[in-house]
Design a protein around this motif. Structure first.
Motif, PDB file in Angstrom:
ATOM      1  N   LEU A   1     -45.754   3.253  44.510  1.00 39.58           N
ATOM      2  CA  LEU A   1     -45.729   4.672  44.140  1.00 39.58           C
ATOM      3  C   LEU A   1     -46.448   5.517  45.192  1.00 39.58           C
ATOM      4  O   LEU A   1     -45.985   6.586  45.577  1.00 39.58           O
ATOM      5  CB  LEU A   1     -46.432   4.891  42.785  1.00 39.58           C
ATOM      6  CG  LEU A   1     -45.845   4.211  41.552  1.00 39.58           C
ATOM      7  CD1 LEU A   1     -46.635   4.590  40.314  1.00 39.58           C
ATOM      8  CD2 LEU A   1     -44.387   4.566  41.367  1.00 39.58           C
ATOM      9  N   GLU A   2     -47.603   5.009  45.644  1.00 37.29           N
ATOM     10  CA  GLU A   2     -48.381   5.769  46.619  1.00 37.29           C
ATOM     11  C   GLU A   2     -47.659   5.851  47.965  1.00 37.29           C
ATOM     12  O   GLU A   2     -47.673   6.896  48.616  1.00 37.29           O
ATOM     13  CB  GLU A   2     -49.791   5.166  46.747  1.00 37.29           C
ATOM     14  CG  GLU A   2     -50.595   5.433  45.466  1.00 37.29           C
ATOM     15  CD  GLU A   2     -51.963   4.760  45.423  1.00 37.29           C
ATOM     16  OE1 GLU A   2     -52.560   4.553  46.490  1.00 37.29           O
ATOM     17  OE2 GLU A   2     -52.416   4.435  44.308  1.00 37.29           O
ATOM     18  N   SER A   3     -47.001   4.754  48.353  1.00 38.44           N
ATOM     19  CA  SER A   3     -46.229   4.790  49.607  1.00 38.44           C
ATOM     20  C   SER A   3     -45.110   5.816  49.527  1.00 38.44           C
ATOM     21  O   SER A   3     -44.850   6.545  50.479  1.00 38.44           O
ATOM     22  CB  SER A   3     -45.582   3.435  49.885  1.00 38.44           C
ATOM     23  OG  SER A   3     -46.558   2.476  50.102  1.00 38.44           O
ATOM     24  N   ILE A   4     -44.453   5.860  48.382  1.00 39.77           N
ATOM     25  CA  ILE A   4     -43.348   6.801  48.218  1.00 39.77           C
ATOM     26  C   ILE A   4     -43.863   8.239  48.302  1.00 39.77           C
ATOM     27  O   ILE A   4     -43.297   9.081  48.997  1.00 39.77           O
ATOM     28  CB  ILE A   4     -42.613   6.552  46.879  1.00 39.77           C
ATOM     29  CG1 ILE A   4     -41.846   5.224  46.967  1.00 39.77           C
ATOM     30  CG2 ILE A   4     -41.659   7.698  46.560  1.00 39.77           C
ATOM     31  CD1 ILE A   4     -41.230   4.766  45.663  1.00 39.77           C
ATOM     32  N   LEU A   5     -44.990   8.510  47.625  1.00 42.95           N
ATOM     33  CA  LEU A   5     -45.560   9.863  47.676  1.00 42.95           C
ATOM     34  C   LEU A   5     -45.993  10.243  49.087  1.00 42.95           C
ATOM     35  O   LEU A   5     -45.973  11.405  49.460  1.00 42.95           O
ATOM     36  CB  LEU A   5     -46.754   9.958  46.723  1.00 42.95           C
ATOM     37  CG  LEU A   5     -46.396  10.067  45.240  1.00 42.95           C
ATOM     38  CD1 LEU A   5     -47.627   9.852  44.387  1.00 42.95           C
ATOM     39  CD2 LEU A   5     -45.754  11.416  44.942  1.00 42.95           C
ATOM     40  N   ASP A   6     -46.381   9.250  49.868  1.00 41.96           N
ATOM     41  CA  ASP A   6     -46.787   9.526  51.248  1.00 41.96           C
ATOM     42  C   ASP A   6     -45.594   9.549  52.194  1.00 41.96           C
ATOM     43  O   ASP A   6     -45.760   9.616  53.404  1.00 41.96           O
ATOM     44  CB  ASP A   6     -47.806   8.469  51.720  1.00 41.96           C
ATOM     45  CG  ASP A   6     -49.141   8.644  51.026  1.00 41.96           C
ATOM     46  OD1 ASP A   6     -49.447   9.763  50.578  1.00 41.96           O
ATOM     47  OD2 ASP A   6     -49.892   7.649  50.919  1.00 41.96           O
TER      48      ASP A   6
END
Ligand code: ZN
Lengths: 90, 196
Positions: free
Chosen positions: A25-30
């Protein structure tokens, strides 16, 4: 037990692999993930409550950082001072 | 982004690269410098030094490539080498300690936060800024680079001279620390931060 999200009834309340999910999720948001991961994301947000909550909190934090973080104005004399020093170098 | 001289630009080329590719980033550079030093004069000196170095080493810059990342890397190195020693920031003492603590790629992603989305969205710019400024410099840096300046993990890895895995884990830890700070603000604002 009340919950803010109406649709949460359909989501499972425990994430089976929060560690892996949150990392994704964090990779996608970044902006680091590919389209394939984004399809996985949609499924997680629809089916998993911890993932859903984590995603929206992380998203909100990124948004306030990007849009609200106070910016310092560049002192007017700085640009002139830099140009002057470059002239002196030549 | 190496320091090897690859080009031999004419004075005209140098000036055009400097004006068209370097100077447009001065706002971002100054904001980065200010958030590193917390001092207007130190920030000005740091930005000025960076631009002078950029001009001096302009032959190692490939025209039309990522000038912003190249400049940020010079600024960050100048800060470490020259300013960190004399900087007034409180976090400098525990730098070594922090460094050994987080320089592993193993991060616990299970940590949940009871901070609420609504509370975050209602925060004022000053509260966000203060929370960010209260983080140790290396955590602060990755958030500035990623969220305020929009660099990719790969660019951040080059700017900071660390592997991408370390960028990812440092960023994750930085955001967890930030959430703790924001939670404290939210509690002061009277938000209910409990889930149930
Ligand atoms: Zn999940």
């Amino acid at each position: 037990m009340e919950n803010n999200f109406d649709s949460s009834n359909q989501r499972k309340l425990n994430c089976s692999d929060a560690s892996k999910c949150f990392k994704l999720l964090e990779s996608i948001l970044d902006g680091q993930a590919d389209l394939e991961s984004k399809a996985v994301l949609d499924e997680k947000l629809a089916k998993c409550q911890p993932c859903f909550e984590h995603f929206h909190l992380e998203k909100a934090i990124r948004e306030v950082l990007r849009t609200k973080c106070t910016k310092q104005l560049v002192p007017l004399e700085l640009v002139d001072s830099i140009r002057q020093k470059i002239q002196d170098l030549k | 982004m190496s320091e090897v001289q690859r080009k031999k630009y004419s004075d005209k080329d140098k000036n055009s690269i400097f004006d068209q590719e370097f100077m447009p980033h001065i706002d971002s550079m100054y904001n980065f410098a200010y958030r590193l030093t917390f001092d207007e004069d130190d920030a000005k000196d740091l930005v000025q030094d960076t631009y002078l170095k950029a001009y001096r080493f302009i032959n190692s810059f490939e025209k039309g490539t990522n000038a912003k990342a190249w400049l940020f890397r010079i600024l960050k190195n100048s800060f470490i080498n020259e300013y960190r020693k004399k900087s007034k920031q409180p976090s400098k003492v525990d730098y070594q300690e922090v460094e050994t603590y987080y320089n592993s790629d193993n991060v616990d992603y299970n940590m949940t936060s009871d901070l609420r989305v609504d509370a975050v969205k209602d925060m004022l710019g000053d509260e966000i800024s203060n929370a960010l400024n209260s983080l140790a410099v290396d955590f602060r840096t990755v958030i500035i680079l990623c969220d305020l300046e929009g660099f990719t993990y790969e660019e951040m890895a080059k700017i900071l001279d660390i592997p991408i895995g370390t960028v990812r884990s440092r960023l994750h830890r930085a955001r967890n620390l930030l959430k703790e700070k924001l939670k404290a603000y939210a509690q002061n604002m009277g938000y209910d931060t409990e889930e149930e």
